[in-house]
Write an enzyme that holds these catalytic residues in place. Structure first.
Site, PDB file in Angstrom:
ATOM      1  CB  THR A   1      -0.870  -0.041   1.145  1.00  0.00           C
ATOM      2  OG1 THR A   1      -1.491   1.341   1.486  1.00  0.00           O
ATOM      3  CG2 THR A   1      -0.121  -0.519   2.359  1.00  0.00           C
TER       4      THR A   1
ATOM      5  CB  CYS B   1      -4.019   4.575  -4.074  1.00  0.00           C
ATOM      6  SG  CYS B   1      -5.358   3.509  -3.093  1.00  0.00           S
TER       7      CYS B   1
END
Length: 231
Positions: free
Chosen positions: A83, A197
């Site tokens: 992430t 992202c």
């Protein structure tokens, strides 16, 4: 082959993509029966999301460090945080273990610079777009000029990530919204867009932008394959 330790589940939608890319990449390089040697620690993202929006980064750091240490104890030779947002505590994670952490921003910046690009637009969670842990690394370590959407567009990008993409929802109207945001970044001078992202790649494709897109999920996983195979 080195064993890759994956700190995932943030969300599992993108962690599944990491697992797929790693295994397909190793198979492509080593042969049809080859697959990646990896360990996965997968969080319950509902707990992570709550702490993020409460701003409890101390608790989040503690959880990330614990996951990293468990993976190291389990035999991981290299770590990936699956992430972008949770790279906010990358330094603390690296300090807590004796194996290397492959920072997602570094191979991404390498690809961008290899393409001869100096000014990039950044999409991601509000934390990634607004805080300096990510933009600062791209600028200070790699010399990139990073721009982000305006406040209204940042809110749109963030909302779609947390309300839709982490839940596996891919909506045409949200793709249109991202296209518009990217077009405004290009109008502001962006020569490329970082999909900063790991869920955005579920929604956006190269044909959605008039400038190159740099998918951090794929770039990060491919760099991990290089590291695991000693290439």
């Amino acid at each position: 082959m080195r064993t890759i330790g994956l700190i995932g589940g943030m969300s599992w939608e993108s962690s599944a993509e990491y697992y797929r890319i790693l295994n397909q990449g190793v198979r492509d390089r080593l042969g049809p029966t080859a697959s990646a040697s990896c360990l996965l620690w997968s969080f319950n993202f509902a707990e992570i999301e709550e702490l993020q929006h409460r701003g409890d980064w101390t608790a989040l750091t503690d959880r990330m460090v614990d996951a990293a240490q468990r993976l190291e104890a389990g035999g991981a030779d290299v770590l990936l945080i699956c992430t972008n947002t949770m790279h906010r505590m990358a330094g603390a994670v690296q300090d807590a273990v004796g194996i290397p952490l492959l920072h997602i921003a570094d191979p991404t910046a390498g690809r961008i610079k290899s393409a001869g690009i100096g000014k990039v637009g950044l999409l991601g969670t509000a934390f990634t777009m607004e805080h300096d842990f990510y933009k600062g690394r791209l600028a200070e370590r790699h010399g990139l000029d990073v721009i982000v959407p305006d406040a209204a567009d940042r809110a749109t990008v963030h909302r779609i990530i947390y309300e839709e993409l982490v839940a596996g929802k891919v909506l045409p109207e949200s793709r249109d919204a991202y296209r518009a945001v990217m077009a405004r970044l290009v109008a502001a001078g962006a020569e490329a867009i970082i999909l900063g992202c790991t869920e955005i790649m579920l929604l956006v494709r190269p044909e959605d932008s008039i400038v190159p897109l740099f998918d951090t999920t794929a770039i990060h996983a491919q760099a991990a394959i290089d590291l695991a195979l000693g290439e």
